[in-house]
Design a protein around this motif. Sequence first.
Motif, PDB file in Angstrom:
ATOM      1  N   TYR A 338       5.849 -31.826   7.946  1.00  0.00           N
ATOM      2  CA  TYR A 338       6.296 -32.275   6.640  1.00  0.00           C
ATOM      3  C   TYR A 338       5.916 -33.738   6.474  1.00  0.00           C
ATOM      4  O   TYR A 338       6.094 -34.551   7.382  1.00  0.00           O
ATOM      5  CB  TYR A 338       7.812 -32.132   6.500  1.00  0.00           C
ATOM      6  N   VAL A 339       5.393 -34.079   5.303  1.00  0.00           N
ATOM      7  CA  VAL A 339       5.141 -35.490   4.989  1.00  0.00           C
ATOM      8  C   VAL A 339       6.092 -35.954   3.894  1.00  0.00           C
ATOM      9  O   VAL A 339       6.078 -37.128   3.511  1.00  0.00           O
ATOM     10  CB  VAL A 339       3.678 -35.714   4.560  1.00  0.00           C
ATOM     11  N   SER A 340       6.913 -35.055   3.387  1.00  0.00           N
ATOM     12  CA  SER A 340       7.883 -35.378   2.336  1.00  0.00           C
ATOM     13  C   SER A 340       9.231 -35.713   2.953  1.00  0.00           C
ATOM     14  O   SER A 340       9.526 -35.366   4.104  1.00  0.00           O
ATOM     15  CB  SER A 340       8.031 -34.180   1.389  1.00  0.00           C
ATOM     16  N   ASP A 341      10.082 -36.403   2.163  1.00  0.00           N
ATOM     17  CA  ASP A 341      11.451 -36.663   2.608  1.00  0.00           C
ATOM     18  C   ASP A 341      12.214 -35.350   2.744  1.00  0.00           C
ATOM     19  O   ASP A 341      12.980 -35.156   3.682  1.00  0.00           O
ATOM     20  CB  ASP A 341      12.175 -37.566   1.602  1.00  0.00           C
ATOM     21  N   SER A 342      11.979 -34.453   1.818  1.00  0.00           N
ATOM     22  CA  SER A 342      12.691 -33.171   1.802  1.00  0.00           C
ATOM     23  C   SER A 342      12.002 -32.151   2.704  1.00  0.00           C
ATOM     24  O   SER A 342      10.782 -32.052   2.718  1.00  0.00           O
ATOM     25  CB  SER A 342      12.747 -32.621   0.376  1.00  0.00           C
ATOM     26  N   MET A 355      -3.134 -29.822  10.072  1.00  0.00           N
ATOM     27  CA  MET A 355      -4.206 -30.626  10.649  1.00  0.00           C
ATOM     28  C   MET A 355      -4.908 -29.828  11.743  1.00  0.00           C
ATOM     29  O   MET A 355      -4.278 -29.051  12.475  1.00  0.00           O
ATOM     30  CB  MET A 355      -3.632 -31.920  11.244  1.00  0.00           C
ATOM     31  N   ALA A 356      -6.228 -29.975  11.835  1.00  0.00           N
ATOM     32  CA  ALA A 356      -6.985 -29.348  12.920  1.00  0.00           C
ATOM     33  C   ALA A 356      -8.020 -30.338  13.443  1.00  0.00           C
ATOM     34  O   ALA A 356      -8.633 -31.070  12.671  1.00  0.00           O
ATOM     35  CB  ALA A 356      -7.675 -28.075  12.445  1.00  0.00           C
ATOM     36  N   GLN A 357      -8.173 -30.336  14.750  1.00  0.00           N
ATOM     37  CA  GLN A 357      -9.250 -31.107  15.376  1.00  0.00           C
ATOM     38  C   GLN A 357     -10.352 -30.118  15.743  1.00  0.00           C
ATOM     39  O   GLN A 357     -10.109 -29.112  16.406  1.00  0.00           O
ATOM     40  CB  GLN A 357      -8.754 -31.846  16.611  1.00  0.00           C
ATOM     41  N   ILE A 358     -11.565 -30.420  15.286  1.00  0.00           N
ATOM     42  CA  ILE A 358     -12.671 -29.472  15.387  1.00  0.00           C
ATOM     43  C   ILE A 358     -13.878 -30.179  16.003  1.00  0.00           C
ATOM     44  O   ILE A 358     -14.232 -31.287  15.581  1.00  0.00           O
ATOM     45  CB  ILE A 358     -13.039 -28.913  13.998  1.00  0.00           C
ATOM     46  N   ASN A 359     -14.495 -29.533  16.958  1.00  0.00           N
ATOM     47  CA  ASN A 359     -15.698 -30.090  17.587  1.00  0.00           C
ATOM     48  C   ASN A 359     -16.916 -29.529  16.864  1.00  0.00           C
ATOM     49  O   ASN A 359     -17.245 -28.357  16.991  1.00  0.00           O
ATOM     50  CB  ASN A 359     -15.740 -29.738  19.076  1.00  0.00           C
ATOM     51  N   ILE A 360     -17.594 -30.380  16.095  1.00  0.00           N
ATOM     52  CA  ILE A 360     -18.749 -29.965  15.307  1.00  0.00           C
ATOM     53  C   ILE A 360     -20.016 -30.196  16.138  1.00  0.00           C
ATOM     54  O   ILE A 360     -20.247 -31.314  16.604  1.00  0.00           O
ATOM     55  CB  ILE A 360     -18.847 -30.765  13.994  1.00  0.00           C
ATOM     56  N   ASN A 385       1.618 -42.210   2.595  1.00  0.00           N
ATOM     57  CA  ASN A 385       1.776 -43.166   3.696  1.00  0.00           C
ATOM     58  C   ASN A 385       2.077 -42.452   5.012  1.00  0.00           C
ATOM     59  O   ASN A 385       1.538 -42.825   6.066  1.00  0.00           O
ATOM     60  CB  ASN A 385       2.884 -44.169   3.369  1.00  0.00           C
ATOM     61  N   ARG A 386       2.929 -41.425   4.970  1.00  0.00           N
ATOM     62  CA  ARG A 386       3.215 -40.668   6.193  1.00  0.00           C
ATOM     63  C   ARG A 386       1.963 -39.941   6.682  1.00  0.00           C
ATOM     64  O   ARG A 386       1.719 -39.863   7.893  1.00  0.00           O
ATOM     65  CB  ARG A 386       4.330 -39.654   5.940  1.00  0.00           C
ATOM     66  N   LEU A 387       1.200 -39.408   5.747  1.00  0.00           N
ATOM     67  CA  LEU A 387      -0.041 -38.725   6.123  1.00  0.00           C
ATOM     68  C   LEU A 387      -0.997 -39.691   6.811  1.00  0.00           C
ATOM     69  O   LEU A 387      -1.604 -39.355   7.838  1.00  0.00           O
ATOM     70  CB  LEU A 387      -0.686 -38.113   4.870  1.00  0.00           C
ATOM     71  N   CYS A 388      -1.122 -40.884   6.274  1.00  0.00           N
ATOM     72  CA  CYS A 388      -2.009 -41.892   6.878  1.00  0.00           C
ATOM     73  C   CYS A 388      -1.529 -42.303   8.266  1.00  0.00           C
ATOM     74  O   CYS A 388      -2.344 -42.473   9.188  1.00  0.00           O
ATOM     75  CB  CYS A 388      -2.112 -43.117   5.973  1.00  0.00           C
ATOM     76  N   GLU A 389      -0.216 -42.446   8.420  1.00  0.00           N
ATOM     77  CA  GLU A 389       0.339 -42.802   9.737  1.00  0.00           C
ATOM     78  C   GLU A 389       0.065 -41.690  10.750  1.00  0.00           C
ATOM     79  O   GLU A 389      -0.292 -41.958  11.907  1.00  0.00           O
ATOM     80  CB  GLU A 389       1.847 -43.057   9.620  1.00  0.00           C
ATOM     81  N   TRP A 390       0.222 -40.468  10.323  1.00  0.00           N
ATOM     82  CA  TRP A 390      -0.062 -39.322  11.189  1.00  0.00           C
ATOM     83  C   TRP A 390      -1.546 -39.300  11.573  1.00  0.00           C
ATOM     84  O   TRP A 390      -1.893 -39.144  12.743  1.00  0.00           O
ATOM     85  CB  TRP A 390       0.340 -38.053  10.448  1.00  0.00           C
ATOM     86  N   ALA A 391      -2.406 -39.471  10.573  1.00  0.00           N
ATOM     87  CA  ALA A 391      -3.843 -39.460  10.842  1.00  0.00           C
ATOM     88  C   ALA A 391      -4.232 -40.585  11.801  1.00  0.00           C
ATOM     89  O   ALA A 391      -5.054 -40.394  12.708  1.00  0.00           O
ATOM     90  CB  ALA A 391      -4.621 -39.586   9.536  1.00  0.00           C
ATOM     91  N   GLU A 392      -3.615 -41.741  11.627  1.00  0.00           N
ATOM     92  CA  GLU A 392      -3.915 -42.872  12.512  1.00  0.00           C
ATOM     93  C   GLU A 392      -3.490 -42.569  13.940  1.00  0.00           C
ATOM     94  O   GLU A 392      -4.178 -42.941  14.907  1.00  0.00           O
ATOM     95  CB  GLU A 392      -3.193 -44.126  12.001  1.00  0.00           C
ATOM     96  N   SER A 393      -2.387 -41.857  14.111  1.00  0.00           N
ATOM     97  CA  SER A 393      -1.900 -41.535  15.456  1.00  0.00           C
ATOM     98  C   SER A 393      -2.826 -40.556  16.177  1.00  0.00           C
ATOM     99  O   SER A 393      -2.769 -40.440  17.402  1.00  0.00           O
ATOM    100  CB  SER A 393      -0.485 -40.950  15.375  1.00  0.00           C
ATOM    101  N   LYS A 394      -3.662 -39.841  15.422  1.00  0.00           N
ATOM    102  CA  LYS A 394      -4.581 -38.865  16.024  1.00  0.00           C
ATOM    103  C   LYS A 394      -5.959 -39.458  16.308  1.00  0.00           C
ATOM    104  O   LYS A 394      -6.841 -38.760  16.810  1.00  0.00           O
ATOM    105  CB  LYS A 394      -4.742 -37.643  15.105  1.00  0.00           C
ATOM    106  N   GLN A 395      -6.125 -40.742  16.000  1.00  0.00           N
ATOM    107  CA  GLN A 395      -7.414 -41.377  16.239  1.00  0.00           C
ATOM    108  C   GLN A 395      -7.624 -41.625  17.731  1.00  0.00           C
ATOM    109  O   GLN A 395      -6.679 -41.857  18.487  1.00  0.00           O
ATOM    110  CB  GLN A 395      -7.498 -42.723  15.508  1.00  0.00           C
ATOM    111  N   SER A 396      -8.886 -41.570  18.143  1.00  0.00           N
ATOM    112  CA  SER A 396      -9.265 -41.928  19.511  1.00  0.00           C
ATOM    113  C   SER A 396     -10.746 -42.245  19.503  1.00  0.00           C
ATOM    114  O   SER A 396     -11.443 -42.035  18.501  1.00  0.00           O
ATOM    115  CB  SER A 396      -8.974 -40.778  20.481  1.00  0.00           C
TER     116      SER A 396
END
Length: 518
Positions: A338-342, A355-360, A385-396
């Motif tokens: 969930y990225v919403s408050d509710s 979200m999916a991580q895919i090896n192309i 903003n929550r989506l961006c924070e989540w995406a940033e946490s998956k960076q490597s």
Amino acid sequence: MDKIQLLYVENVITRKKRGGHQKLSFFMLVENISYDKEVDVVWAGEDGVWQTLPVQYHSKLGSGKEYWHALTKFHLSSDKSLPGNIQFGLRYQALGKEYWDNNQGLNYSSVADSGIKVAHNIPVLNIGFTDRLRDDQKYVPITVAVDQSLDAEKVTIHWTTDNWKHAHKTPCYFKANYWDKELPGTARNPNQYGSQVWKGWLKIRDAFRVQYYISCESKGQILWDNNYGHNYSISHEALKILILNLHCYQEDNQDYKFSQIAKAINELDVDIVCLQEVAELWNNGEGDWDSNSAKIINDLLETPYHIYTDWAHLGFDRYREGVAILSKYSLSEQESRYVSDSHDPYGIHSRKVVMAQINIPHMGLINVFSAHLSWWEDGFQQQFNRLCEWAESKQSALVKGTLLCGDFNIAAGSSGYSLVVDSHQYEDQYLAANSPAVFEKIFKVNDPYWQQYLVDDYRIDFIFMDKSSELGVTSGTVLFTGQDYGRVSDHCGYFMTFEPKESKASGDIACDWISQGG
């Protein structure tokens, strides 16, 4: 040049245990005066019977010109002889007119088993090339026809896999038994037309794209084939991504529209599909997998994709509504949040993203998010903003690109879009592909009046890509309109292609001095 021009003809006979075979191949340059056109070879063999051979599109040459190619094969049998010597002309029909290249009315000719005959006295010519790499291809063969009268001393391929950051040289070799090794055949090298065939191999390993040109050293001069100043380019297929809001089973003729979506995925050979308003029957909150719209579309594909989907809330009082990702390639990681408050399953503003991580292949790992966010006044800012924070946490260091895909419920130029622009992190890829000057003013220059450029842009579906991604968009197309597969939803789809940035062809010649060659 004229509207159509022969570059070369190949006429080869192979002799095998099961009898003789003859291959005829024609390669030509065509001026692209219309999308709707017909090209063919009008030819006759030794029997004197004139025939028409359709010609197929091969590849693009810069702006306004194209390569076209025709190939036909014959098998010698007790009741059917081989064509042998041939005569022919090229015909091009477009816009109600007809154009010919028939050797100024004399017709071209090619002797049986003569090998390559180059037209128009072109001294050095790349032959038999393609513009696509196979998935497992590690070497690229380069074959060059050289005019024997040059007394060529050295033929060299100059090439790069990173858009000329690093350049390589590979020699070509002349072998008199070329045709015997290739087919086998008995054509001579050089042949009666004075054409020598040289060959080299490029070791490309896992490169996505190779660009190259050819030099020939002869009698103190250097002659070039640099594809008319554009360099030759061969690459793997671009990454193809489709986004579409399915409208939660609210369409008439729903089964037909699902089949049209599957047809588009099949025909366009889409790699990744991000779907929103994916629905399945509520069934007291337990759902009904067989009625899941993403599953139905996936089952209609020629080869089903890997699928990941999750639901967020009750939709239209009878469906579990959510989002999905379909991928031709396996999902090395998948997650939903969930990225919403509710998190209320009965609340329409409970919003979940998958979200999916895919090896192309030949590109590496990418992170793909399929999102359906609320309108600005209903929580878009917090959700994005929550989506961006989540995406940033998956960076490597291994992640080559991050793409936020879907229905964001913000119009281009709106307050929500401004939030994306002001984040200086994610960029609108459809805009980058179709309006690069506007994209530059908004996402690079930060023009204070940028919103005026989007007053007629009503999109609310986007692919936003992290600006640090190593991918670059190469095209963006609106899909599911009256001009293609028809309307299938209350949203259009968006179909975009991506390539590694470092491999994207610049369209420029490698060095200024190459332009002196033909």
